[in-house]
Scaffold this motif. Sequence first.
Motif, short mmCIF file in Angstrom:
data_model
loop_
_atom_site.label_atom_id
_atom_site.label_comp_id
_atom_site.label_asym_id
_atom_site.label_seq_id
_atom_site.Cartn_x
_atom_site.Cartn_y
_atom_site.Cartn_z
N THR A 244 116.27 78.79 -25.88
CA THR A 244 117.26 78.73 -26.94
C THR A 244 118.29 77.47 -26.59
N GLU A 245 118.92 77.31 -27.61
CA GLU A 245 120.11 76.30 -27.04
C GLU A 245 120.94 76.70 -26.08
N GLN A 246 121.33 78.20 -26.20
CA GLN A 246 122.05 78.56 -24.83
C GLN A 246 121.28 78.39 -23.71
N ASP A 247 119.81 78.45 -23.83
CA ASP A 247 119.21 78.21 -22.21
C ASP A 247 119.19 76.96 -21.94
N HIS A 248 119.14 75.89 -22.94
CA HIS A 248 119.31 74.52 -22.55
C HIS A 248 120.69 74.22 -22.03
N PRO B 155 104.36 76.87 -7.81
CA PRO B 155 104.87 77.67 -9.02
C PRO B 155 106.27 77.61 -9.40
N VAL B 156 106.58 77.47 -10.71
CA VAL B 156 107.85 77.43 -11.24
C VAL B 156 108.01 78.50 -12.29
N THR B 157 109.11 79.35 -12.05
CA THR B 157 109.44 80.29 -13.05
C THR B 157 109.72 79.85 -14.26
N ASP B 158 109.30 80.27 -15.24
CA ASP B 158 109.49 79.62 -16.65
C ASP B 158 110.52 79.87 -17.59
N TRP B 159 111.46 81.02 -16.90
CA TRP B 159 112.64 81.66 -17.74
C TRP B 159 113.97 81.04 -16.73
N ILE B 160 114.85 81.00 -17.54
CA ILE B 160 116.26 80.95 -16.95
C ILE B 160 117.09 81.97 -17.05
N ARG B 161 118.27 82.03 -15.95
CA ARG B 161 119.12 82.83 -16.16
C ARG B 161 120.00 83.06 -17.14
#
Length: 276
Positions: free
Chosen positions: A36-40, A115-121
């Motif tokens: 989402t834009e919030q994630d970015h 390996p890179v986790t694909d979700w953000i806090r």
Amino acid sequence: MAIEPVVYGASERPPRGDYARAGADYTCPQDYARYTEQDHDTYRRLYARQSALLPGLASEAFIAALPSLGAEDRIPRFEDINARLKPATGWEIVGVPGLIPEVPFFTLLANRKFPVTDWIRTPEEFDYIVEPDIFHDLFGHVPLLFNPVFADYVQRYGQGGLKAERLGACEMLSRLYWYTIEFGLIREAGGLRAYGAGILSSSGELPYSVQSSAPQRRPLQLERTMRTRYKIDSFQETYFVIDSFQDLFDMTAADFAPVYERLRGLPEIAANASGD
């Protein structure tokens, strides 16, 4: 085979991430449209805060490589990073839903895949997150994979991890990862600097690890490091220091099997223990 979440350390909350998306090797495509834009915006603010802290605290090799991540104002696309990373050192990053088991983790590293986790806090976790997210993995780990010597060390660690698993020595080897790849310090011409991803992605631990008089800082010695327990929920009480990435690479060239055998007969060392 069912792919299950993994928990390392003490946590009352199960790992987040959609493990149903993962293949047998625990990798999954980066679902870029899901951000989402919030994630970015969270990524942008984290990047801006952390990059402003780097001068005088982070390794010059890390600072020089950081622009290779590309986008600063949005979560980067993995394929864009790989287009620069693979020609540089032969590495590539792959998406994972979160923490993965040791053997798949070691296997990926041994094959020069990080390996890179694909979700953000979430915004509420801006200052602290229990488990690694995409910002920690990208900002903290990936820049130094553009450094040929350090990149070779990470592959060697993965190869050694597969051997350690067969020898029942993963706990000892995990401490080497913790005190180098996650929380390592290096002496450079300008003074003490951080190169570990856990430090570089933390706004609090970066100045603490380099400037505070509270923690111990010891020259990296393999056996001392692999005997030393570590903290997962607070700043480290001990840091191990290297003189160069080449020294780190050379130090890990030996067969660890005799080292593990010696260490099995010795007591563990507390994270805050002084002396030898």
